[in-house]
Design a protein around this motif. Sequence first.
Motif, PDB file in Angstrom:
ATOM      1  N   THR A 187       0.832  -1.195   0.000  1.00  0.00           N
ATOM      2  CA  THR A 187       0.000   0.000   0.000  1.00  0.00           C
ATOM      3  C   THR A 187       0.868   1.247   0.000  1.00  0.00           C
ATOM      4  N   VAL A 188       0.593   2.174  -0.916  1.00  0.00           N
ATOM      5  CA  VAL A 188       1.268   3.470  -0.919  1.00  0.00           C
ATOM      6  C   VAL A 188       0.583   4.384   0.082  1.00  0.00           C
ATOM      7  N   THR A 189      -0.720   4.477  -0.021  1.00  0.00           N
ATOM      8  CA  THR A 189      -1.497   5.215   0.965  1.00  0.00           C
ATOM      9  C   THR A 189      -2.925   4.691   0.986  1.00  0.00           C
ATOM     10  N   LYS A 190      -3.495   4.568   2.191  1.00  0.00           N
ATOM     11  CA  LYS A 190      -4.872   4.112   2.333  1.00  0.00           C
ATOM     12  C   LYS A 190      -5.874   5.235   2.134  1.00  0.00           C
ATOM     13  N   HIS A 191      -5.416   6.467   2.243  1.00  0.00           N
ATOM     14  CA  HIS A 191      -6.328   7.604   2.051  1.00  0.00           C
ATOM     15  C   HIS A 191      -5.510   8.837   1.716  1.00  0.00           C
ATOM     16  N   MET A 192      -5.692   9.316   0.501  1.00  0.00           N
ATOM     17  CA  MET A 192      -4.987  10.499   0.037  1.00  0.00           C
ATOM     18  C   MET A 192      -5.993  11.401  -0.664  1.00  0.00           C
ATOM     19  N   ILE A 193      -5.857  12.697  -0.481  1.00  0.00           N
ATOM     20  CA  ILE A 193      -6.684  13.648  -1.214  1.00  0.00           C
ATOM     21  C   ILE A 193      -5.784  14.359  -2.206  1.00  0.00           C
ATOM     22  N   MET A 251      -8.483   9.396  -2.825  1.00  0.00           N
ATOM     23  CA  MET A 251      -7.901   8.248  -3.509  1.00  0.00           C
ATOM     24  C   MET A 251      -7.226   7.318  -2.503  1.00  0.00           C
ATOM     25  N   ARG A 252      -6.967   6.104  -2.940  1.00  0.00           N
ATOM     26  CA  ARG A 252      -6.002   5.233  -2.279  1.00  0.00           C
ATOM     27  C   ARG A 252      -5.233   4.486  -3.366  1.00  0.00           C
ATOM     28  N   THR A 253      -3.985   4.156  -3.090  1.00  0.00           N
ATOM     29  CA  THR A 253      -3.127   3.553  -4.111  1.00  0.00           C
ATOM     30  C   THR A 253      -2.281   2.439  -3.534  1.00  0.00           C
ATOM     31  N   GLN A 254      -1.928   1.504  -4.390  1.00  0.00           N
ATOM     32  CA  GLN A 254      -0.971   0.469  -4.028  1.00  0.00           C
ATOM     33  C   GLN A 254      -0.125   0.141  -5.243  1.00  0.00           C
ATOM     34  N   ILE A 255       1.039  -0.443  -5.011  1.00  0.00           N
ATOM     35  CA  ILE A 255       1.930  -0.857  -6.086  1.00  0.00           C
ATOM     36  C   ILE A 255       2.073  -2.365  -6.037  1.00  0.00           C
ATOM     37  N   PHE A 256       2.481  -2.955  -7.160  1.00  0.00           N
ATOM     38  CA  PHE A 256       2.666  -4.405  -7.190  1.00  0.00           C
ATOM     39  C   PHE A 256       3.783  -4.783  -8.152  1.00  0.00           C
ATOM     40  N   ARG A 257       4.363  -5.939  -7.903  1.00  0.00           N
ATOM     41  CA  ARG A 257       5.278  -6.603  -8.824  1.00  0.00           C
ATOM     42  C   ARG A 257       4.814  -8.040  -8.961  1.00  0.00           C
ATOM     43  N   SER A 258       4.833  -8.522 -10.189  1.00  0.00           N
ATOM     44  CA  SER A 258       4.280  -9.857 -10.440  1.00  0.00           C
ATOM     45  C   SER A 258       5.215 -10.663 -11.326  1.00  0.00           C
ATOM     46  N   ARG A 259       5.156 -11.970 -11.156  1.00  0.00           N
ATOM     47  CA  ARG A 259       5.876 -12.864 -12.051  1.00  0.00           C
ATOM     48  C   ARG A 259       5.091 -13.106 -13.334  1.00  0.00           C
ATOM     49  N   ASP A 277     -19.309   3.244  -5.944  1.00  0.00           N
ATOM     50  CA  ASP A 277     -19.014   4.677  -5.835  1.00  0.00           C
ATOM     51  C   ASP A 277     -17.578   5.005  -6.220  1.00  0.00           C
ATOM     52  N   TYR A 278     -16.834   4.044  -6.734  1.00  0.00           N
ATOM     53  CA  TYR A 278     -15.408   4.230  -6.984  1.00  0.00           C
ATOM     54  C   TYR A 278     -15.052   3.909  -8.430  1.00  0.00           C
ATOM     55  N   SER A 292       6.188  -8.246 -14.487  1.00  0.00           N
ATOM     56  CA  SER A 292       5.589  -6.929 -14.674  1.00  0.00           C
ATOM     57  C   SER A 292       5.516  -6.201 -13.345  1.00  0.00           C
ATOM     58  N   ARG A 293       5.271  -4.920 -13.416  1.00  0.00           N
ATOM     59  CA  ARG A 293       5.010  -4.122 -12.234  1.00  0.00           C
ATOM     60  C   ARG A 293       3.927  -3.102 -12.561  1.00  0.00           C
ATOM     61  N   GLY A 294       3.305  -2.566 -11.518  1.00  0.00           N
ATOM     62  CA  GLY A 294       2.248  -1.611 -11.800  1.00  0.00           C
ATOM     63  C   GLY A 294       1.683  -0.969 -10.553  1.00  0.00           C
ATOM     64  N   ASP A 295       0.658  -0.172 -10.774  1.00  0.00           N
ATOM     65  CA  ASP A 295      -0.045   0.538  -9.706  1.00  0.00           C
ATOM     66  C   ASP A 295      -1.536   0.239  -9.810  1.00  0.00           C
ATOM     67  N   ILE A 296      -2.198   0.307  -8.676  1.00  0.00           N
ATOM     68  CA  ILE A 296      -3.657   0.274  -8.645  1.00  0.00           C
ATOM     69  C   ILE A 296      -4.127   1.528  -7.930  1.00  0.00           C
ATOM     70  N   GLY A 297      -4.998   2.279  -8.586  1.00  0.00           N
ATOM     71  CA  GLY A 297      -5.552   3.483  -7.986  1.00  0.00           C
ATOM     72  C   GLY A 297      -7.052   3.370  -7.843  1.00  0.00           C
ATOM     73  N   MET A 298      -7.566   3.796  -6.695  1.00  0.00           N
ATOM     74  CA  MET A 298      -9.014   3.818  -6.464  1.00  0.00           C
ATOM     75  C   MET A 298      -9.421   5.249  -6.173  1.00  0.00           C
ATOM     76  N   THR A 299     -10.392   5.742  -6.915  1.00  0.00           N
ATOM     77  CA  THR A 299     -10.834   7.123  -6.808  1.00  0.00           C
ATOM     78  C   THR A 299     -12.306   7.161  -6.430  1.00  0.00           C
ATOM     79  N   LEU A 300     -12.624   7.916  -5.395  1.00  0.00           N
ATOM     80  CA  LEU A 300     -14.021   8.117  -5.026  1.00  0.00           C
ATOM     81  C   LEU A 300     -14.675   9.061  -6.036  1.00  0.00           C
ATOM     82  N   ILE A 301     -15.717   8.593  -6.690  1.00  0.00           N
ATOM     83  CA  ILE A 301     -16.381   9.382  -7.723  1.00  0.00           C
ATOM     84  C   ILE A 301     -17.208  10.487  -7.069  1.00  0.00           C
ATOM     85  N   PRO A 302     -16.970  11.739  -7.434  1.00  0.00           N
ATOM     86  CA  PRO A 302     -17.718  12.843  -6.824  1.00  0.00           C
ATOM     87  C   PRO A 302     -19.206  12.759  -7.122  1.00  0.00           C
ATOM     88  N   GLU A 303     -20.008  13.184  -6.175  1.00  0.00           N
ATOM     89  CA  GLU A 303     -21.442  13.240  -6.399  1.00  0.00           C
ATOM     90  C   GLU A 303     -21.809  14.396  -7.310  1.00  0.00           C
TER      91      GLU A 303
END
Length: 226
Positions: A41-47, A53-61, A96-97, A110-121
């Motif tokens: 996890t990069v951050t569980k809660h970021m504005i 948002m919240r983000t995480q990074i990964f590396r995979s075989r 909602d995301y 491979s490597r990458g990021d996952i980002g989750m964004t709360l969709i504004p109302e």
Amino acid sequence: MAASRRAPRIPVAAVLALAVSPAMAASWPTAKLPEDTDSATVTKHMIYNGVEMRTQIFRSRQTTDQMLTYFRKQWGPKVVANDFEGWKILGHRDGDYYVTVQVRPEGEGSRGDIGMTLIPEKRQKIELGHGVPRPDNTVVFNDIEYPDDDTAARTLAMVNRLSPQQNSAYYISKMRSDGWTNAGDNTCAAGVAGCLLNYERGKQRMTVAITRGDNHSNIVVNLTGS
């Protein structure tokens, strides 16, 4: 796998430059990854510029194509695909995301990021840099908050046409008048390429880093505490 906190690359399909109204949002979704993948996890809660948002990074075989196939199977047909500077990007809505994965080759995997964004109302105007002192005609292009950290933190990236010495003079005067005290030498000699200023006020800490650009100054402000 350890990871340091950093501002993420914002996926092109993500919802940006919008204010967030989180009251009606459900809990954050969970990103499922293949078993042969390490994540952090990069951050569980970021504005980020007003967007939660919240983000995480990964590396995979697994290879990039295998990862893309994995997410397509997981998310079904409603997937938005993009390419951006060597990254393969997939995104889809989950309640909602908006969830985005971006992946590129690394070694045999491979490597990458996952980002989750709360969709504004609803769309709202955002004032980047609100409450943070800065000289007139300074443009704030990043305003990132970490409100749920053990010590709340905020980072601003800004630019203006003043020299580092002119910016330094502004902060030396402004911070003193606002009740901040020096937490370092806080001097900036004429002709140098940059300045580093440190201040404190109660439990708050503020660092201002100023560097000379091409006919402009780059300013990064870090605030911690409350």
